[in-house]
Design a protein around this motif. Structure first.
Motif, PDB file in Angstrom:
ATOM      1  N   ASP A 103       0.828  -1.209   0.000  1.00  0.00           N
ATOM      2  CA  ASP A 103       0.000   0.000   0.000  1.00  0.00           C
ATOM      3  C   ASP A 103       0.862   1.259   0.000  1.00  0.00           C
ATOM      4  O   ASP A 103       0.538   2.241  -0.674  1.00  0.00           O
ATOM      5  N   LYS A 104       1.960   1.244   0.727  1.00  0.00           N
ATOM      6  CA  LYS A 104       2.843   2.407   0.738  1.00  0.00           C
ATOM      7  C   LYS A 104       3.535   2.578  -0.614  1.00  0.00           C
ATOM      8  O   LYS A 104       3.687   3.701  -1.100  1.00  0.00           O
ATOM      9  N   LEU A 105       3.936   1.477  -1.238  1.00  0.00           N
ATOM     10  CA  LEU A 105       4.513   1.568  -2.589  1.00  0.00           C
ATOM     11  C   LEU A 105       3.482   2.084  -3.584  1.00  0.00           C
ATOM     12  O   LEU A 105       3.798   2.859  -4.490  1.00  0.00           O
ATOM     13  N   TYR A 106       2.254   1.646  -3.421  1.00  0.00           N
ATOM     14  CA  TYR A 106       1.154   2.121  -4.260  1.00  0.00           C
ATOM     15  C   TYR A 106       1.016   3.636  -4.146  1.00  0.00           C
ATOM     16  O   TYR A 106       0.858   4.347  -5.147  1.00  0.00           O
ATOM     17  N   LEU A 107       1.109   4.167  -2.914  1.00  0.00           N
ATOM     18  CA  LEU A 107       0.997   5.606  -2.712  1.00  0.00           C
ATOM     19  C   LEU A 107       2.183   6.335  -3.347  1.00  0.00           C
ATOM     20  O   LEU A 107       2.008   7.364  -4.009  1.00  0.00           O
ATOM     21  N   LEU A 108       3.394   5.809  -3.148  1.00  0.00           N
ATOM     22  CA  LEU A 108       4.571   6.432  -3.752  1.00  0.00           C
ATOM     23  C   LEU A 108       4.471   6.443  -5.275  1.00  0.00           C
ATOM     24  O   LEU A 108       4.750   7.458  -5.921  1.00  0.00           O
ATOM     25  N   SER A 109       4.073   5.319  -5.859  1.00  0.00           N
ATOM     26  CA  SER A 109       3.991   5.257  -7.323  1.00  0.00           C
ATOM     27  C   SER A 109       2.874   6.146  -7.853  1.00  0.00           C
ATOM     28  O   SER A 109       2.980   6.707  -8.944  1.00  0.00           O
ATOM     29  N   SER A 110       1.815   6.300  -7.067  1.00  0.00           N
ATOM     30  CA  SER A 110       0.715   7.172  -7.489  1.00  0.00           C
ATOM     31  C   SER A 110       1.136   8.635  -7.501  1.00  0.00           C
ATOM     32  O   SER A 110       0.791   9.382  -8.413  1.00  0.00           O
ATOM     33  N   ILE A 111       1.897   9.039  -6.497  1.00  0.00           N
ATOM     34  CA  ILE A 111       2.410  10.410  -6.471  1.00  0.00           C
ATOM     35  C   ILE A 111       3.361  10.620  -7.647  1.00  0.00           C
ATOM     36  O   ILE A 111       3.304  11.638  -8.339  1.00  0.00           O
ATOM     37  N   ASP A 112       4.221   9.642  -7.889  1.00  0.00           N
ATOM     38  CA  ASP A 112       5.186   9.735  -8.979  1.00  0.00           C
ATOM     39  C   ASP A 112       4.499   9.816 -10.341  1.00  0.00           C
ATOM     40  O   ASP A 112       4.958  10.520 -11.241  1.00  0.00           O
ATOM     41  N   ALA A 113       3.384   9.116 -10.514  1.00  0.00           N
ATOM     42  CA  ALA A 113       2.694   9.050 -11.802  1.00  0.00           C
ATOM     43  C   ALA A 113       1.715  10.202 -12.025  1.00  0.00           C
ATOM     44  O   ALA A 113       1.199  10.359 -13.127  1.00  0.00           O
ATOM     45  N   TRP A 114       1.446  10.990 -10.995  1.00  0.00           N
ATOM     46  CA  TRP A 114       0.447  12.059 -11.078  1.00  0.00           C
ATOM     47  C   TRP A 114       0.851  13.083 -12.137  1.00  0.00           C
ATOM     48  O   TRP A 114       2.019  13.423 -12.271  1.00  0.00           O
TER      49      TRP A 114
END
Length: 150
Positions: free
Chosen positions: A12-23
């Motif tokens: 879940d934390k990786l998901y959040l990091l990748s989501s911020i990166d992909a925004w």
């Protein structure tokens, strides 16, 4: 509340990091939280906990309501981010708007998706004493919705 495994917490934390990166463009905290919560992968309390832990670990920075992936966050994402699928930021996602206002002796809480009213609750100021941890209208309305769904 069910117990989460370490694997799920890390994912879940990786998901959040990748989501911020992909925004696309600046990552406004409210827009980001709305998108993550709309996906339904985690609830508001886990989201807040994870984001706080990611900030404390210096993986993300939250300055003036804008989220930024730090160099440490980018390094972690580069090492482990292959399994993370970011939140989809589509133009077609419903736009959430919130209102909390007083009307006579009532406090009204409302949520709209794409300007369509989806939640409205009027509570008597005298009969109901509700306290919130946050002053933000959207977070108050979402907390009320969570309380009703519990």
């Amino acid at each position: 509340m069910k117990k989460e495994t370490l694997h799920t917490l890390a994912a879940d934390k990786l998901y959040l990091l990748s989501s911020i990166d992909a925004w696309k463009g600046p990552v406004r905290r409210k827009d980001f939280y709305d998108a993550v919560l709309n996906e339904g992968r985690m609830n508001y309390f886990f989201l807040c906990q994870y984001m706080s832990e990611l900030c404390d670990a210096d993986f993300i920075e939250d300055a003036d309501e804008i989220l930024t992936l730090t160099e440490e966050g980018k390094d972690v994402l580069a090492m482990f981010g292959d399994a993370a699928t970011p939140v989809v930021q589509e133009d077609g996602l419903p736009k959430a708007s919130y209102a909390v206002y007083d009307e006579g002796n009532f406090r009204v809480y409302q949520k709209r998706l794409d300007d369509v009213l989806v939640f409205s609750l009027a509570l008597s100021k005298d009969a109901f004493k509700i306290s919130f941890e946050n002053e933000d209208d959207g977070e108050q309305v979402e907390e009320l919705i969570r309380r009703f769904n519990s």
